[in-house]
Design an enzyme around this catalytic site. Structure first.
Site, PDB file in Angstrom:
ATOM      1  N   ASP A   3      37.750  42.593  82.289  1.00 35.76           N
ATOM      2  CA  ASP A   3      36.954  41.294  82.531  1.00 35.76           C
ATOM      3  C   ASP A   3      35.698  41.703  81.812  1.00 35.76           C
ATOM      4  O   ASP A   3      35.473  42.542  81.442  1.00 35.76           O
ATOM      5  CB  ASP A   3      36.781  41.098  84.013  1.00 35.76           C
ATOM      6  CG  ASP A   3      36.201  39.714  84.283  1.00 35.76           C
ATOM      7  OD1 ASP A   3      35.802  38.935  83.298  1.00 35.76           O
ATOM      8  OD2 ASP A   3      36.010  39.216  85.450  1.00 35.76           O
TER       9      ASP A   3
HETATM   10  C1  BGC Z   1      34.744  36.012  84.520  1.00 41.22           C
HETATM   11  C2  BGC Z   1      36.113  35.890  83.951  1.00 41.22           C
HETATM   12  C3  BGC Z   1      35.935  35.211  82.367  1.00 41.22           C
HETATM   13  C4  BGC Z   1      35.386  35.927  81.675  1.00 41.22           C
HETATM   14  C5  BGC Z   1      34.894  35.209  80.329  1.00 41.22           C
HETATM   15  C6  BGC Z   1      34.044  36.628  83.626  1.00 41.22           C
HETATM   16  O1  BGC Z   1      32.783  36.683  83.983  1.00 41.22           O
HETATM   17  O2  BGC Z   1      34.982  36.994  85.466  1.00 41.22           O
HETATM   18  O3  BGC Z   1      36.779  34.968  84.780  1.00 41.22           O
HETATM   19  O4  BGC Z   1      37.117  34.846  81.937  1.00 41.22           O
HETATM   20  O5  BGC Z   1      33.869  36.097  82.360  1.00 41.22           O
HETATM   21  O6  BGC Z   1      34.190  34.092  80.289  1.00 41.22           O
END
Ligand code: BGC
Length: 755
Positions: A282
């Site tokens: 993530d």
């Molecule tokens: C989130 C993810 C997301 C990623 C990219 C993160 O803050 O937890 O779910 O895909 O950002 O935007």
């Protein structure tokens, strides 16, 4: 003369080298040579680069982007991330974009006046409440084609964490409290996305059930609960749909960051479940890039320059083996080979937004849940004069905030939806609301796009004004709205429960309208459960509309008017009070005061811990085992028609059991019924929940009087529980009972069988 010839020769060599790079530069090319040959030709620096994303475009001094990345214009502005290209070897840069409610990109306008809006679909919790995997598959395909048409290679969806607690800030992005519903929905969605030639990323793997201190929160989960609840959903989705990628989560499980857990990402995900794609972190998740590489977290997103340097150093000093690095690289290359960018597929920048809006509207109606309908208050079969009350009637919450949001072109509000359906509304009331909402919103502090601004208060309306409205209108529709998103969980007061203003407001509307013999309908425009039991007697009908996406106002009107007969059922329990929730005392965890931080940087949060001491007793597994009556149970939902269930017939064929039931529409209008198969297991060595969902199906549209036979097939191994004593799945001997229900508490027939 000789000099001129030499120069001419030299120039022609250069020209030919440019035209035929292979004659001068025999580096293998991805797609032409084998992946192994390409990997063998890569330098350590190139490998490390491929395993670390290019950084974010709106970088801050804390999160610098590489110089190289800064020079390259983004292919899709507003996408969440991209990988490095290595042109020398024919490796292109991939583009990755969120997310679970639609394709999240910048809604820019280019010089041909083309716009780049994406469809705002209903939230995942609504989609799951349809219990219709075919529908979710079609929705996934629409996401996939939109991603494809906008030049995206990998869609960062679906989100599929379990609703452990109703206050989870991102629950709206997730499907259900039950792993079978979650895994089946995610699998259907992924198959849809990937049918369009782009990849999906199932996220967040795993145990990420709270937002509180999410980057360093340790989820303490026993082995049985992990296997049966929190990992099970991912296992089902992986086996069902072969996702191209998995996104590891921010949190730790039992002391190890998920992105650094080899047991999770290699032994289990790949070894046991057969996952073939790559794992990405993530955004800035985890702590140690080397531990992540070794664990099998192949790609670090969105990527930081120093991560590349650390990997190169670790390879050079032997901290991470070259074989491990090559394995990570191969996994990423194998997926790159499948992407539209690699295949140089042209993308139109013109997805069929109209068709997708229609699908978003239809899907929204399928997942709405009719919770209450006294004396057939609904449907409103003829258009009438309505007093439309509540902020979110005029400012619909289409979906949650953060990466689960979408830049959509419009949102149809409920007043627009009702007006389009022929209802007469009070214009001056609309003006009062619009003015109030605009003014209150202007007072709020400005927050970055990915955060949820504080909610505005419900507009108070005096009894005199209500009286006037009641004189004029034939009925009242009252909306209750809620929003949430990344970084924060919801709270009990004024969020799970109604605020004092909302409570008084519903009370007054109820008194005034009922005094005139006029009905009150409540529409819940929410992303997760709220408290309903204390006030439901004040209203005649309650429609749970969830956060229904950009076509929400039309979709709600479709259900209120009976154009669509509601067939959604709850995939998450609505408890009577928050204190009834099994994790009420341990959610969202506690800060570990005095413990040194595990990660630093923006939004790092504090070290904390969430102890999942309810174990496998999540949602209905808790309520139904302990006999705690919820406000609306798992699997519950009404219809404008009624259904009769015939006898449950069970037949066995080796390890397979077929359980069938015939469902008949006994009412006056066409409708669909969600039928659920629960199994109660004998209590032997392992304690068992009262029963567990083992299969489900939805009938086709049944005309009045029409029947359909549904058959559920389950295998003995579907009945297994995880025994921590042997770290293995066991199916215990004894008598099992197959229960066919209209909900988890409304069992219509059962059949025992012996194992
Ligand atoms: C989130 C993810 C997301 C990623 C990219 C993160 O803050 O937890 O779910 O895909 O950002 O935007």
């Amino acid at each position: 003369m000789k000099k001129l010839v030499t120069w001419t020769f030299a120039i022609s060599l250069v020209v030919s080298a440019v035209r035929h790079p292979h004659t001068q530069n025999p580096a293998p090319q991805l797609g032409k040579n084998t992946v192994k040959e390409v990997v063998a030709a890569m330098t350590t620096e190139e490998k490390a680069k491929l395993l670390v994303g290019m950084g974010l475009s709106d970088d801050s001094p804390d999160l610098p982007m590489s110089e190289e990345a800064k020079k390259l214009p983004e292919k899709v502005p507003g996408a969440a991330g991209r990988t490095h290209a290595i042109p020398r070897l024919g490796i292109p840069s991939l583009t990755l974009a969120d997310g679970p409610a639609g394709v999240r990109i910048k809604p820019r306008r280019n010089n041909t006046d083309k716009t780049y809006y994406a469809t705002g679909f209903p939230i995942a919790t609504l989609l799951a409440s349809s219990w219709d995997t075919d529908l979710v598959n079609r929705v996934g395909a629409a996401f996939g084609s939109e991603a494809h048409d906008y030049g995206i290679d990998i869609l960062l969806a679906p989100g599929m964490n379990i609703h452990r607690n109703p206050l989870g800030g991102r629950n709206f992005e997730y499907y259900s409290e039950d792993p079978l519903v979650t895994g089946s929905m995610a699998g259907a969605f992924v198959r849809g996305v990937q049918s369009k030639g782009v990849g999906a990323s199932i996220k967040h793997f795993a145990g990420n059930n709270q937002e509180f201190n999410r980057r360093q929160s340790n989820s303490v989960i026993d082995e049985r609960a992990l296997r049966e609840i929190y990992l099970k959903s991912f296992e089902i989705a992986v086996r069902d749909s072969n996702p191209w990628t998995v996104m590891s989560s921010y949190n730790l499980i039992n002391g190890t960051f998920t992105s650094e857990s080899r047991q999770l990402l290699t032994d289990l995900l790949r070894g046991e479940w057969g996952f073939k794609g790559f794992v990405m972190s993530d955004w800035w998740g985890g702590n140690d890039p080397i531990a992540q590489m070794k664990a099998g977290n192949d790609l670090l997103m969105p990527g930081l320059v120093h991560q590349t340097e650390l990997i190169v150093k670790a390879v050079n000093d032997g901290t991470v083996s070259r074989e491990q690095l090559d394995t990570n690289v191969e996994r990423v290359l194998n997926i790159i080979l499948q992407t539209p960018t690699f295949k140089q597929v042209k993308y139109s920048d013109q997805p069929d937004l109209q068709a997708h809006a229609q699908l978003a509207r239809a899907a929204a109606t399928e997942g709405m849940v009719l919770l209450k309908n006294d004396n057939k208050t609904l449907p409103l079969t003829r258009a009438r004069k309505v007093a439309l009350l509540g902020n979110s009637s005029y400012d619909l919450v289409a979906g949650g905030t953060g990466s689960g949001d979408v830049n959509k072109k419009y949102v149809i509000s409920l007043d627009q939806g009702l007006a389009a359906a022929g209802f007469t509304l009070d214009d001056s009331l609309k003006d009062t609301y619009t003015k109030f909402i605009t003014e209150e919103k202007a007072k709020r502090p400005r927050v970055p796009w990915f955060l949820l601004p504080p909610p505005i208060p419900e507009m108070p309306i005096g009894v005199d004004r209500l009286q006037q409205l009641a004189n004029d209108a034939e009925l009242a529709i009252v909306t209750v709205g809620r929003n949430s998103g990344e970084f924060n969980d919801r709270k009990v007061e004024d969020d799970f429960t109604l605020s004092t203003t909302e409570r008084a407001f519903i009370e007054n509307v109820s008194k005034v309208f009922h005094a005139q013999g006029k009905k009150v309908v409540a529409v819940l425009n929410i992303g997760g459960p709220i408290e309903i039991a204390s006030w439901r007697s004040k209203v005649d009908a309650i429609l749970l509309a969830w956060q229904p996406g950009q076509e929400g106002g039309h979709a709600i009107a479709d259900v209120l008017t009976g154009k669509v007969n509601p067939s959604g059922k709850l995939a998450t329990t609505f408890p009577v009070s928050y204190a009834d929730v099994p994790s009420a005392k341990t959610f969202p965890g506690r800060e570990l005061v005095g413990k040194p931080p595990l990660v630093r940087g923006p939004f790092a949060g504090k070290p904390s811990e969430a102890v999942y001491d309810e174990s496998i007793y999540v949602g209905y597994r808790h309520y139904n085992t302990l006999g705690v009556k919820p406000a609306y149970e798992f699997g519950y939902g009404l219809s404008y028609t009624s259904f009769d269930y015939g006898d449950v017939v069970l037949s066995s064929n080796g390890a397979r059991y077929d359980i069938s039931v015939t469902v008949k529409n006994t009412g006056r209008v066409p409708g669909r019924e969600v039928v659920q198969l629960y199994v109660s297991a004998p209590q032997q060595k392992l304690k068992k929940p009262e029963s567990e969902l083992r299969s489900f199906a939805k009938t086709r549209m049944l005309q009045p009087g029409e029947s359909q036979k549904l058959t559920f097939s389950i295998n003995t191994k579907d009945l297994a529980s995880y025994d921590p004593a042997c770290s293995c799945w066991v199916v215990e001997k004894g008598t099992y009972i197959a229960k066919v229900g209209a909900s988890s508490l409304d069992v219509r027939g059962s059949a025992p069988f012996k194992l």
